[in-house]
Design a protein around this motif. Structure first.
Motif, PDB file in Angstrom:
ATOM      1  N   SER A   1      -9.484  -0.751   9.415  1.00 51.02           N
ATOM      2  CA  SER A   1      -8.754  -0.396   8.204  1.00 51.02           C
ATOM      3  C   SER A   1      -7.308  -0.063   8.516  1.00 51.02           C
ATOM      4  O   SER A   1      -6.989   0.512   9.562  1.00 51.02           O
ATOM      5  CB  SER A   1      -9.411   0.805   7.509  1.00 51.02           C
ATOM      6  OG  SER A   1     -10.733   0.499   7.120  1.00 51.02           O
ATOM      7  N   ALA A   2      -6.441  -0.446   7.575  1.00 55.71           N
ATOM      8  CA  ALA A   2      -5.032  -0.048   7.586  1.00 55.71           C
ATOM      9  C   ALA A   2      -4.749   0.510   6.201  1.00 55.71           C
ATOM     10  O   ALA A   2      -4.580  -0.243   5.243  1.00 55.71           O
ATOM     11  CB  ALA A   2      -4.128  -1.236   7.887  1.00 55.71           C
ATOM     12  N   GLY A   3      -4.735   1.835   6.088  1.00 59.63           N
ATOM     13  CA  GLY A   3      -4.569   2.453   4.783  1.00 59.63           C
ATOM     14  C   GLY A   3      -5.738   2.112   3.882  1.00 59.63           C
ATOM     15  O   GLY A   3      -6.898   2.338   4.222  1.00 59.63           O
TER      16      GLY A   3
ATOM     17  N   MET B   1     -10.462  -5.932  16.708  1.00 60.39           N
ATOM     18  CA  MET B   1      -9.457  -5.152  16.005  1.00 60.39           C
ATOM     19  C   MET B   1      -9.395  -3.727  16.547  1.00 60.39           C
ATOM     20  O   MET B   1     -10.433  -3.129  16.841  1.00 60.39           O
ATOM     21  CB  MET B   1      -9.780  -5.097  14.507  1.00 60.39           C
ATOM     22  CG  MET B   1      -9.863  -6.444  13.822  1.00 60.39           C
ATOM     23  SD  MET B   1      -8.293  -7.356  13.843  1.00 60.39           S
ATOM     24  CE  MET B   1      -7.200  -6.220  12.983  1.00 60.39           C
TER      25      MET B   1
ATOM     26  N   THR C   1      -9.170  -2.901   4.141  1.00 64.98           N
ATOM     27  CA  THR C   1     -10.184  -2.897   5.188  1.00 64.98           C
ATOM     28  C   THR C   1     -10.732  -4.301   5.402  1.00 64.98           C
ATOM     29  O   THR C   1     -10.637  -5.166   4.529  1.00 64.98           O
ATOM     30  CB  THR C   1     -11.317  -1.911   4.853  1.00 64.98           C
ATOM     31  OG1 THR C   1     -12.112  -1.680   6.016  1.00 64.98           O
ATOM     32  CG2 THR C   1     -12.211  -2.444   3.738  1.00 64.98           C
TER      33      THR C   1
ATOM     34  N   SER D   1      -8.656  -1.250  14.774  1.00 70.02           N
ATOM     35  CA  SER D   1      -9.279  -0.513  13.674  1.00 70.02           C
ATOM     36  C   SER D   1      -9.605  -1.510  12.578  1.00 70.02           C
ATOM     37  O   SER D   1      -8.913  -2.518  12.421  1.00 70.02           O
ATOM     38  CB  SER D   1      -8.337   0.564  13.130  1.00 70.02           C
ATOM     39  OG  SER D   1      -8.891   1.161  11.962  1.00 70.02           O
TER      40      SER D   1
ATOM     41  N   ARG E   1      -5.818 -10.332   6.222  1.00 69.16           N
ATOM     42  CA  ARG E   1      -5.667  -9.558   7.464  1.00 69.16           C
ATOM     43  C   ARG E   1      -4.253  -9.708   8.022  1.00 69.16           C
ATOM     44  O   ARG E   1      -3.649  -8.729   8.480  1.00 69.16           O
ATOM     45  CB  ARG E   1      -6.683 -10.041   8.503  1.00 69.16           C
ATOM     46  CG  ARG E   1      -6.646  -9.261   9.827  1.00 69.16           C
ATOM     47  CD  ARG E   1      -7.541  -9.900  10.872  1.00 69.16           C
ATOM     48  NE  ARG E   1      -7.107 -11.251  11.179  1.00 69.16           N
ATOM     49  CZ  ARG E   1      -7.925 -12.252  11.501  1.00 69.16           C
ATOM     50  NH1 ARG E   1      -9.224 -12.045  11.555  1.00 69.16           N
ATOM     51  NH2 ARG E   1      -7.437 -13.449  11.760  1.00 69.16           N
TER      52      ARG E   1
ATOM     53  N   ALA F   1      -1.819  -7.428   6.200  1.00 72.79           N
ATOM     54  CA  ALA F   1      -1.997  -5.986   6.407  1.00 72.79           C
ATOM     55  C   ALA F   1      -1.900  -5.553   7.860  1.00 72.79           C
ATOM     56  O   ALA F   1      -1.484  -4.420   8.143  1.00 72.79           O
ATOM     57  CB  ALA F   1      -3.344  -5.554   5.835  1.00 72.79           C
ATOM     58  N   PHE F   2      -2.275  -6.444   8.794  1.00 76.93           N
ATOM     59  CA  PHE F   2      -2.373  -6.050  10.208  1.00 76.93           C
ATOM     60  C   PHE F   2      -1.429  -6.816  11.128  1.00 76.93           C
ATOM     61  O   PHE F   2      -1.149  -6.357  12.228  1.00 76.93           O
ATOM     62  CB  PHE F   2      -3.806  -6.259  10.712  1.00 76.93           C
ATOM     63  CG  PHE F   2      -4.823  -5.340  10.098  1.00 76.93           C
ATOM     64  CD1 PHE F   2      -5.244  -4.199  10.774  1.00 76.93           C
ATOM     65  CD2 PHE F   2      -5.377  -5.610   8.860  1.00 76.93           C
ATOM     66  CE1 PHE F   2      -6.193  -3.352  10.215  1.00 76.93           C
ATOM     67  CE2 PHE F   2      -6.327  -4.778   8.295  1.00 76.93           C
ATOM     68  CZ  PHE F   2      -6.732  -3.638   8.969  1.00 76.93           C
TER      69      PHE F   2
ATOM     70  N   ASP G   1       0.855  -1.177   0.000  1.00 78.98           N
ATOM     71  CA  ASP G   1       0.000   0.000   0.000  1.00 78.98           C
ATOM     72  C   ASP G   1       0.895   1.232   0.000  1.00 78.98           C
ATOM     73  O   ASP G   1       1.616   1.481   0.970  1.00 78.98           O
ATOM     74  CB  ASP G   1      -0.896  -0.029   1.238  1.00 78.98           C
ATOM     75  CG  ASP G   1      -1.913   1.099   1.279  1.00 78.98           C
ATOM     76  OD1 ASP G   1      -1.772   2.068   0.507  1.00 78.98           O
ATOM     77  OD2 ASP G   1      -2.850   1.010   2.086  1.00 78.98           O
TER      78      ASP G   1
END
Length: 393
Positions: A279-281, A275, A284, A277, A161, A164-165, A130
């Protein structure tokens, strides 16, 4: 807007359908080789029912609904000691008035979608990058692509996930048990339309009606500590279920007989996902990947559908501001998800007795819960999430 959805289950397909209706043709990658048929009964009530009605899906869902009469509590000799008819709570109790198998609901979504999305079965995401203005994706097949948004709708153990997380262990809480679902021949003495439940020491055994009268769905809930090694070992999973069902009574003998050859054996630990959040950038989370409450909530499908509806609504309301749309969707969903993730009745400890004494206590509690005096309390246990309103997009 170029949208990539990882996961072709209820959440991913509901989002794809919503986007397609707004003129956006997403790409959906699904690890399985084809759509997965069958599966357990899921219910649509309150906000999720309102959403499928807004999407124009209610007539098709009604055509394929399961006609469940309610839940019957039985002892080891299969004698009924309490009943909870669906109409007892105006369709808002443990058995809703609109039930459908997961596979049939998925088929309704895919039929409505038609060619509104590009599907790549047997595919998954291997890497993400990203850069703030878009996401470069490398797929397991070696193909590459660039997207404005990546949606992880690939379930509790989401690989997207993790990319990204971070690792699942950061966000997952084990709830003290496991559940198994699979198809069995309908027992000869099964009451048509009734969900039979037999709580025993360390395990609760259920037989639920299927779309085909010749088959039923076995539901096995058991107390068990966390054991990550079980996740990748179906043979060990079946052996654990076999051990726990041996000598239990009720419909366990028929379930045990079908266990070795059942074609759709499913087993997983009971886990909640929290979580910081969603979303990360420009990546989502949707459905179980972002807010699994475990099957104990009975709200997984509802959260997936409502989550997809809200995400689609916010994205298409402001297509030029993806980060802002993701933030707004999370704020809108937060009150609903907070309530929907709550386990009614006290979790595994309350649903699966730990001793003979608590088996007797569970029988007494079932009698109380099905009494007229307790109806307002029980009804409230199952409609809490729907007190959080969802906007109309």
């Amino acid at each position: 807007m170029q949208v990539l959805i990882s996961g072709g289950g209820i959440a991913g397909n509901a989002l794809a359908l919503g986007l397609a209706a707004k003129g956006i043709r997403p790409t959906v990658v699904e690890r399985a080789a084809a759509p997965r048929p069958g599966g357990q009964a899921v219910d649509l009530r309150g906000q999720s029912r309102a959403v499928v009605e807004r999407m124009g899906l209610l007539p098709a869902i009604r055509e394929r609904r399961l006609h469940e009469r309610g839940m019957a509590y039985v002892d080891a000799q299969r004698r009924v000691y309490a009943r909870m008819p669906a109409e007892m709570f105006d369709g808002a109790g443990p058995v809703a008035d609109l039930e459908i198998t997961r596979g049939d609901l998925n088929d309704v979504l895919l039929t409505a979608l038609g060619d509104g999305a590009e599907y790549r079965y047997g595919e998954s995401i291997a890497a993400l990058h990203d850069d703030g203005s878009g996401v470069d994706v490398t797929f397991a097949s070696g193909l590459r692509g660039r997207y404005d948004l990546v949606v992880a709708a690939d379930g509790l153990h989401s690989g997207t996930r993790a990319l990204a997380f971070g690792p699942e262990e950061r966000f997952a809480t084990h709830l003290g048990g496991a559940m198994s679902f699979f198809t069995v021949p309908t027992p000869a003495d099964a009451e048509p339309g009734w969900f039979s439940l037999h709580p025993a020491v360390g395990v609760a055994v259920g037989i639920r009606p299927d779309a085909d009268p010749a088959t039923a769905k076995a539901i096995v809930t058991l107390r068990a500590p966390a054991d990550p090694a079980l996740r990748g070992d179906p043979a060990a999973q079946r052996e654990l279920v076999r051990q726990r069902l041996t000598g239990v009574g009720g419909h366990a003998p028929e379930i045990l007989a079908a266990l070795p050859e059942t074609p759709d054996f499913y087993f997983d630990e009971l886990v909640r996902v929290d979580m910081p959040s969603l979303s990360a950038g420009r990546v989502t989370l949707l459905g179980d990947a972002g807010y699994c409450g475990s099957p104990l909530t009975g709200m997984g499908t509802a959260m997936a559908i409502v989550g997809a509806y809200v995400l689609c609504g916010e994205l298409t309301a402001a297509p030029g501001d993806i980060p802002g749309a993701l933030a707004r969707a999370e704020r809108v969903l937060a009150p609903y998800l907070e309530r929907a993730k709550q386990v009614p009745g006290g979790g595994v400890g309350a649903m699966v007795p730990g001793s003979k004494a608590t088996v007797r206590l569970a029988r007494a509690v079932a009698g109380v819960l099905t009494s007229r005096a307790a109806r307002p309390l029980v009804r409230r246990m199952f409609i809490g999430a729907d007190e959080a309103a969802v906007p109309v997009y």
